[in-house]
Design a protein around this motif. Structure first.
Motif, PDB file in Angstrom:
ATOM      1  N   MET A 114       0.832  -1.205   0.000  1.00 37.16           N
ATOM      2  CA  MET A 114       0.000   0.000   0.000  1.00 37.16           C
ATOM      3  C   MET A 114       0.863   1.250   0.000  1.00 37.16           C
ATOM      4  SD  MET A 114      -3.003   1.058   2.680  1.00 37.16           S
ATOM      5  CE  MET A 114      -3.743   2.704   2.661  1.00 37.16           C
ATOM      6  N   GLU A 115       1.902   1.275   0.820  1.00 41.71           N
ATOM      7  CA  GLU A 115       2.776   2.442   0.860  1.00 41.71           C
ATOM      8  C   GLU A 115       3.557   2.595  -0.438  1.00 41.71           C
ATOM      9  OE1 GLU A 115       2.738   4.779   3.004  1.00 41.71           O
ATOM     10  OE2 GLU A 115       1.299   3.789   4.339  1.00 41.71           O
ATOM     11  N   THR A 116       3.855   1.482  -1.108  1.00 43.10           N
ATOM     12  CA  THR A 116       4.539   1.552  -2.400  1.00 43.10           C
ATOM     13  C   THR A 116       3.661   2.242  -3.438  1.00 43.10           C
ATOM     14  OG1 THR A 116       5.799  -0.476  -1.938  1.00 43.10           O
ATOM     15  CG2 THR A 116       5.589   0.185  -4.237  1.00 43.10           C
ATOM     16  N   VAL A 117       2.370   1.868  -3.461  1.00 49.67           N
ATOM     17  CA  VAL A 117       1.441   2.499  -4.404  1.00 49.67           C
ATOM     18  C   VAL A 117       1.261   3.982  -4.081  1.00 49.67           C
ATOM     19  CG1 VAL A 117      -0.910   2.466  -5.320  1.00 49.67           C
ATOM     20  CG2 VAL A 117       0.235   0.318  -4.770  1.00 49.67           C
ATOM     21  N   ILE A 118       1.082   4.299  -2.807  1.00 48.20           N
ATOM     22  CA  ILE A 118       0.887   5.695  -2.409  1.00 48.20           C
ATOM     23  C   ILE A 118       2.125   6.525  -2.746  1.00 48.20           C
ATOM     24  CG2 ILE A 118       0.582   7.241  -0.428  1.00 48.20           C
ATOM     25  CD1 ILE A 118      -1.225   5.143   0.808  1.00 48.20           C
ATOM     26  N   ASN A 119       3.298   5.957  -2.550  1.00 50.97           N
ATOM     27  CA  ASN A 119       4.537   6.667  -2.894  1.00 50.97           C
ATOM     28  C   ASN A 119       4.601   6.978  -4.379  1.00 50.97           C
ATOM     29  OD1 ASN A 119       7.306   7.621  -2.284  1.00 50.97           O
ATOM     30  ND2 ASN A 119       7.915   5.878  -3.547  1.00 50.97           N
ATOM     31  N   PHE A 120       4.155   6.036  -5.220  1.00 52.52           N
ATOM     32  CA  PHE A 120       4.112   6.279  -6.666  1.00 52.52           C
ATOM     33  C   PHE A 120       3.118   7.391  -6.993  1.00 52.52           C
ATOM     34  CE2 PHE A 120       1.425   5.389 -10.377  1.00 52.52           C
ATOM     35  CZ  PHE A 120       2.324   5.642 -11.406  1.00 52.52           C
ATOM     36  N   LEU A 121       1.952   7.374  -6.364  1.00 49.31           N
ATOM     37  CA  LEU A 121       0.912   8.348  -6.685  1.00 49.31           C
ATOM     38  C   LEU A 121       1.301   9.760  -6.262  1.00 49.31           C
ATOM     39  CD1 LEU A 121      -2.323   6.358  -5.705  1.00 49.31           C
ATOM     40  CD2 LEU A 121      -1.344   6.683  -7.972  1.00 49.31           C
ATOM     41  N   LEU A 122       1.976   9.875  -5.141  1.00 44.01           N
ATOM     42  CA  LEU A 122       2.303  11.205  -4.621  1.00 44.01           C
ATOM     43  C   LEU A 122       3.636  11.733  -5.141  1.00 44.01           C
ATOM     44  CD1 LEU A 122       1.191  10.862  -0.879  1.00 44.01           C
ATOM     45  CD2 LEU A 122      -0.165  11.468  -2.888  1.00 44.01           C
ATOM     46  N   ARG A 123       4.379  10.892  -5.869  1.00 42.44           N
ATOM     47  CA  ARG A 123       5.678  11.324  -6.375  1.00 42.44           C
ATOM     48  C   ARG A 123       5.487  12.288  -7.546  1.00 42.44           C
ATOM     49  NH1 ARG A 123       7.971   6.536  -7.033  1.00 42.44           N
ATOM     50  NH2 ARG A 123       7.337   6.303  -9.215  1.00 42.44           N
ATOM     51  N   PRO A 124       6.071  13.480  -7.487  1.00 40.78           N
ATOM     52  CA  PRO A 124       5.900  14.458  -8.580  1.00 40.78           C
ATOM     53  C   PRO A 124       6.535  13.952  -9.871  1.00 40.78           C
ATOM     54  CG  PRO A 124       6.758  15.501  -6.589  1.00 40.78           C
ATOM     55  CD  PRO A 124       6.861  14.026  -6.378  1.00 40.78           C
ATOM     56  N   ASP A 125       5.891  14.253 -10.999  1.00 39.35           N
ATOM     57  CA  ASP A 125       6.452  13.906 -12.299  1.00 39.35           C
ATOM     58  C   ASP A 125       7.532  14.907 -12.695  1.00 39.35           C
ATOM     59  OD1 ASP A 125       4.786  11.711 -12.586  1.00 39.35           O
ATOM     60  OD2 ASP A 125       3.186  12.899 -13.518  1.00 39.35           O
ATOM     61  N   THR A 141      -8.859  -4.876  -3.214  1.00 39.61           N
ATOM     62  CA  THR A 141      -8.827  -4.411  -1.825  1.00 39.61           C
ATOM     63  C   THR A 141      -7.683  -3.443  -1.605  1.00 39.61           C
ATOM     64  OG1 THR A 141      -9.787  -6.498  -1.066  1.00 39.61           O
ATOM     65  CG2 THR A 141      -8.662  -5.160   0.578  1.00 39.61           C
ATOM     66  N   LEU A 142      -6.520  -3.758  -2.161  1.00 35.63           N
ATOM     67  CA  LEU A 142      -5.365  -2.870  -2.028  1.00 35.63           C
ATOM     68  C   LEU A 142      -5.650  -1.501  -2.632  1.00 35.63           C
ATOM     69  CD1 LEU A 142      -2.346  -2.300  -1.462  1.00 35.63           C
ATOM     70  CD2 LEU A 142      -1.833  -3.348  -3.682  1.00 35.63           C
ATOM     71  N   VAL A 143      -6.162  -1.488  -3.864  1.00 31.65           N
ATOM     72  CA  VAL A 143      -6.434  -0.215  -4.541  1.00 31.65           C
ATOM     73  C   VAL A 143      -7.517   0.571  -3.816  1.00 31.65           C
ATOM     74  CG1 VAL A 143      -7.292   0.818  -6.674  1.00 31.65           C
ATOM     75  CG2 VAL A 143      -5.657  -1.057  -6.780  1.00 31.65           C
ATOM     76  N   GLU A 144      -8.526  -0.120  -3.297  1.00 34.79           N
ATOM     77  CA  GLU A 144      -9.599   0.560  -2.575  1.00 34.79           C
ATOM     78  C   GLU A 144      -9.060   1.260  -1.328  1.00 34.79           C
ATOM     79  OE1 GLU A 144     -13.672   1.663  -2.158  1.00 34.79           O
ATOM     80  OE2 GLU A 144     -12.584   0.693  -3.793  1.00 34.79           O
ATOM     81  N   HIS A 145      -8.180   0.591  -0.598  1.00 32.80           N
ATOM     82  CA  HIS A 145      -7.586   1.208   0.587  1.00 32.80           C
ATOM     83  C   HIS A 145      -6.709   2.397   0.217  1.00 32.80           C
ATOM     84  CE1 HIS A 145      -9.034  -2.284   2.789  1.00 32.80           C
ATOM     85  NE2 HIS A 145      -8.645  -1.707   3.914  1.00 32.80           N
ATOM     86  N   VAL A 146      -6.010   2.295  -0.911  1.00 31.52           N
ATOM     87  CA  VAL A 146      -5.205   3.421  -1.377  1.00 31.52           C
ATOM     88  C   VAL A 146      -6.095   4.613  -1.694  1.00 31.52           C
ATOM     89  CG1 VAL A 146      -3.774   4.242  -3.290  1.00 31.52           C
ATOM     90  CG2 VAL A 146      -3.276   2.036  -2.214  1.00 31.52           C
ATOM     91  N   CYS A 147      -7.194   4.365  -2.374  1.00 30.92           N
ATOM     92  CA  CYS A 147      -8.102   5.453  -2.763  1.00 30.92           C
ATOM     93  C   CYS A 147      -8.791   6.094  -1.558  1.00 30.92           C
ATOM     94  CB  CYS A 147      -9.161   4.940  -3.744  1.00 30.92           C
ATOM     95  SG  CYS A 147      -8.501   4.453  -5.355  1.00 30.92           S
ATOM     96  N   LEU A 148      -8.904   5.381  -0.462  1.00 30.89           N
ATOM     97  CA  LEU A 148      -9.525   5.926   0.746  1.00 30.89           C
ATOM     98  C   LEU A 148      -8.530   6.665   1.632  1.00 30.89           C
ATOM     99  CD1 LEU A 148     -11.876   2.958   1.766  1.00 30.89           C
ATOM    100  CD2 LEU A 148     -12.556   5.174   0.831  1.00 30.89           C
ATOM    101  N   ASP A 149      -7.254   6.552   1.335  1.00 32.28           N
ATOM    102  CA  ASP A 149      -6.238   7.219   2.152  1.00 32.28           C
ATOM    103  C   ASP A 149      -6.358   8.736   1.991  1.00 32.28           C
ATOM    104  OD1 ASP A 149      -3.303   8.349   2.563  1.00 32.28           O
ATOM    105  OD2 ASP A 149      -3.404   6.404   3.584  1.00 32.28           O
TER     106      ASP A 149
END
Length: 496
Positions: A181-192, A214-222
């Motif tokens: 989950m933290e790996t996905v969030i790190n990718f999403l919040l990393r500036p391009d 389930t993983l993606v849903e938890h990421v989207c709720l963060d």
């Protein structure tokens, strides 16, 4: 006279050897007991550190990796301790029934029993002590390296939550995917990069019901993700034509910048592959319509979607046996202590090993076992599950879990005798709102024998207590024994 002296000397020598052997046995047993007590004390410290860390909102990637190392050490230590405590005996008796030999260990961290009756047994004892010492040394070194971790931990804010028992915590949170989950969030919040105008793409690959959604849903709720993106939209479907109709807005900030200027996140859920030309058209369209800094996450069972990503694909795998046992033990025993019921704990370890790491199976059988904590009931459950697994290995050469992952039908099993063969022809899920036509019969009813329903019908396998709160349904077909399904040739592997 010489014969009498020889007999006396022989008897004395035999007694001395017997005393030495008994003393050796006692010293070895005392050494093992001492090591186990040490392991329990170290695990208390590890448990406390993990609990303290999970109560903080950690964002640093290095600290997250250290926390993952702590978790793995905790799971491995508890698995070794429980294996010795509950599976140290070669057999388990069930309130007067004949003892039943338990199958051998499948884990590389197995611990043998401790009869000291031969040189082979002595060698096994020595190997076991070495494994205990290696585990202790590893955990103590790990805790020694966590001094700075404990200091830095105090600088992160606490996560507010109500106190729960272990079962309620594991039953109501996503288990074993914190690092992913933290790996996905790190990718999403990393500036391009400033020059990049196309959205970044992260593929997430895994088998059916491994936890991608389930993983993606938890990421989207963060909250970090929701505050970063002005909109989050999810698409599900087998082809692009169905995407627009299946679009679900998971988050939208009406105060954010107008559409086209704000960052957005698109989640695409695929069951299989996506045509490269179709993906090129979709990606070009997304690049022109999504704002700077937008991201796309694709989930699929197919390895081929890894080529669609702008970063390395994230692959979800089944939990290690040690972590799976930690999870299953909490579900099966609930608020009761496994140490108070060692026979049940021994049976539970065998059942967990046969489930082959499936989350769905853990929740189905875990709830059934938690509601009836009786040795004979669990023993019968183990016998039926063992026969069920052996049957599919002989018929198809595959574990039933693997067959369901491949979308192939499997025969179910029941603790009640039946002349018909109930065949599961598919597992599907439906979203909780609106829930219409949800069957009253459950898979637990079929397994326990409370329901003897025949014909074609659906049953509820499990209703998830974590987002996205899916209800998993199983389709049954009732067939007579000897039908074509049971006459399939065994594979070459199964016949050997």
């Amino acid at each position: 006279m010489e014969a009498i002296l020889s007999a006396i000397m022989s008897d004395l020598l035999s007694r001395d050897l017997s005393m030495v052997i008994q003393r050796y046995k006692r010293s070895r047993a005392e050494e093992v007991e001492h090591k186990l007590q040490q392991l329990q004390r170290v695990l208390l410290r590890v448990d406390a550190m993990v609990e303290a860390a999970e109560g903080r909102h950690i964002t640093n990637q290095a600290m997250l990796r250290q926390l993952e190392m702590l978790r793995q050490g905790m799971y491995g230590g508890h698995y070794m301790l429980d294996t010795f405590k509950y599976r140290g005996d070669d057999e388990v008796s069930c309130d007067g029934d004949l003892p039943v030999a338990l199958p051998g260990f499948s884990s590389a961290k197995q611990i043998p029993s401790f009869p000291v009756s031969s040189s082979n047994a002595n060698r096994q004892n020595t190997e076991t002590l070495k494994k205990l010492e290696m585990m202790l040394d590893g955990l103590e070194t790990l805790m020694g390296d966590m001094l700075e971790f404990a200091v830095f931990l105090q600088g992160y804010p606490r996560i507010c939550r109500q106190p729960y028992s272990t079962y309620l915590i594991l039953g109501n949170v996503m288990f074993g995917r914190q690092m992913e989950m933290e790996t996905v969030i790190n990718f999403l919040l990393r500036p391009d990069a400033p020059a990049s105008k196309s959205p970044g793409v992260l593929p997430i690959i895994g088998l059916a019901r491994i936890g991608k959604t389930t993983l993606v849903e938890h990421v989207c709720l963060d909250e970090r993700v929701r505050s970063y993106f002005s909109s989050i939209v999810a698409f599900t479907g087998e082809d692009l034509a169905a995407f627009r109709a299946s679009a679900v807005i998971k988050h939208q900030d009406i105060t954010a910048a107008p559409h086209g200027n704000g960052r957005s996140l698109a989640v695409i859920e695929l069951a299989g592959d996506m045509d490269k030309e179709a993906w090129s058209r979709l990606y070009c369209s997304a690049a022109s319509s999504m704002g700077q800094g937008s991201k796309i996450v694709i989930t699929s069972r197919s390895e081929k979607i890894a080529a669609l990503g702008t970063t390395k694909a994230l692959r979800l795998k089944a939990l290690p046996q040690e972590a799976y046992w930690y999870f299953f033990k909490a579900l099966a025993f609930g608020s009761s202590n496994p140490s108070d019921q060692p026979k049940l704990a021994s049976l539970a370890m065998e059942i967990a090993a046969l489930l082959n790491g499936t989350f769905l199976g853990a929740n189905i059988l875990g709830s059934l076992m938690r509601a009836n904590q009786n040795t004979l009931f669990w023993f019968r459950l183990l016998q039926c599950l063992r026969d069920y697994t052996r049957k599919h290995l002989l018929m198809f050469g595959e574990h039933p879990t693997k067959l369901t992952e491949q979308g192939r039908p499997v025969h179910t099993w029941s603790m009640a005798r039946s002349h018909d063969v109930l065949t599961i022809i598919g597992i599907r899920y439906q979203k909780p709102s609106p829930q219409v036509d949800v069957p009253e019969v459950t898979v637990q009813d079929i397994i326990s024998g409370r329901s003897t329903r025949q014909g074609n019908f659906s049953a509820v396998a499990w209703t998830s207590t974590v987002p996205p709160y899916y209800t998993y349904l199983v389709s049954y077909a009732s067939e007579r024994a000897g039908c074509s399904t049971t006459k399939k040739k065994r594979s070459r592997h199964a016949r050997v």
